[in-house]
Design an enzyme around this catalytic site. Sequence first.
Site, PDB file in Angstrom:
ATOM      1  CG  HIS A 186       7.449  -5.561  -1.153  1.00 30.26           C
ATOM      2  ND1 HIS A 186       6.296  -6.129  -1.494  1.00 30.26           N
ATOM      3  CD2 HIS A 186       7.607  -5.968   0.280  1.00 30.26           C
ATOM      4  CE1 HIS A 186       5.690  -6.672  -0.289  1.00 30.26           C
ATOM      5  NE2 HIS A 186       6.550  -6.505   0.720  1.00 30.26           N
ATOM      6  N   GLY A 187       6.778  -3.071  -4.880  1.00 27.93           N
ATOM      7  CA  GLY A 187       5.722  -2.240  -5.353  1.00 27.93           C
ATOM      8  C   GLY A 187       4.727  -3.027  -6.188  1.00 27.93           C
TER       9      GLY A 187
END
Length: 210
Positions: A186-187
């Site tokens: 998700h980063g």
Amino acid sequence: MTFTPIDMETWHRKPYFLHYHKDIPCTYSMTVSLDITVLKETGVSLYPALLYLLTKNVNHYEQFRTAFDEKGNVGIYSNMEPCYTIFHKEQETFSNLWTEYSEDFSTFLARYKADLETYGNVLDMDAKPNTPPNTFPVSMVPWTTFTGFHLHLQKGYDYLLPIFTLGKAWEHHGHWKMPLAIQVHHGVCDGFHVSRFVESIQQDLHQFQP
């Protein structure tokens, strides 16, 4: 292949990356059904065709080429190559192979076949040596279909590249479907980016010509 480090101070994703890598480490997966009817109708070998289309789209979007290098720097690879599994029926084990990508499908298919012929009977986990750092993993579970597939990686919060898992195709009202599980960090990759990737590869599947 080049690896371009990201300037964290000017990177527009810096707060998102720090949040999902440091504050709340987060990876996630999404499973979708691809319409592979055109591939079935052309008679092309499904696995190399899907490897080709996955790599084409991975190379198109930088979110799927973002990684840590050996020094721990976050950066973007200029291009990626697929690293994929092949199954050994008698041993009930698998090996990893990688094949150099080409934008020309016939060239990629020839390279895939050559790698399979050269290394397909090697029973080591990494059958083809010298796997480059700019590879992304693809696996195939052709014995069953699924609507969800999740990997649980002990060190997954430091792994930024996408992971793809394909399943068994099935026919539904005259169309052939195949599950594709996509695991991302998700980063570097939000739901928007995964959705765009799926839409793009589906469009390529509809338009595919070997």
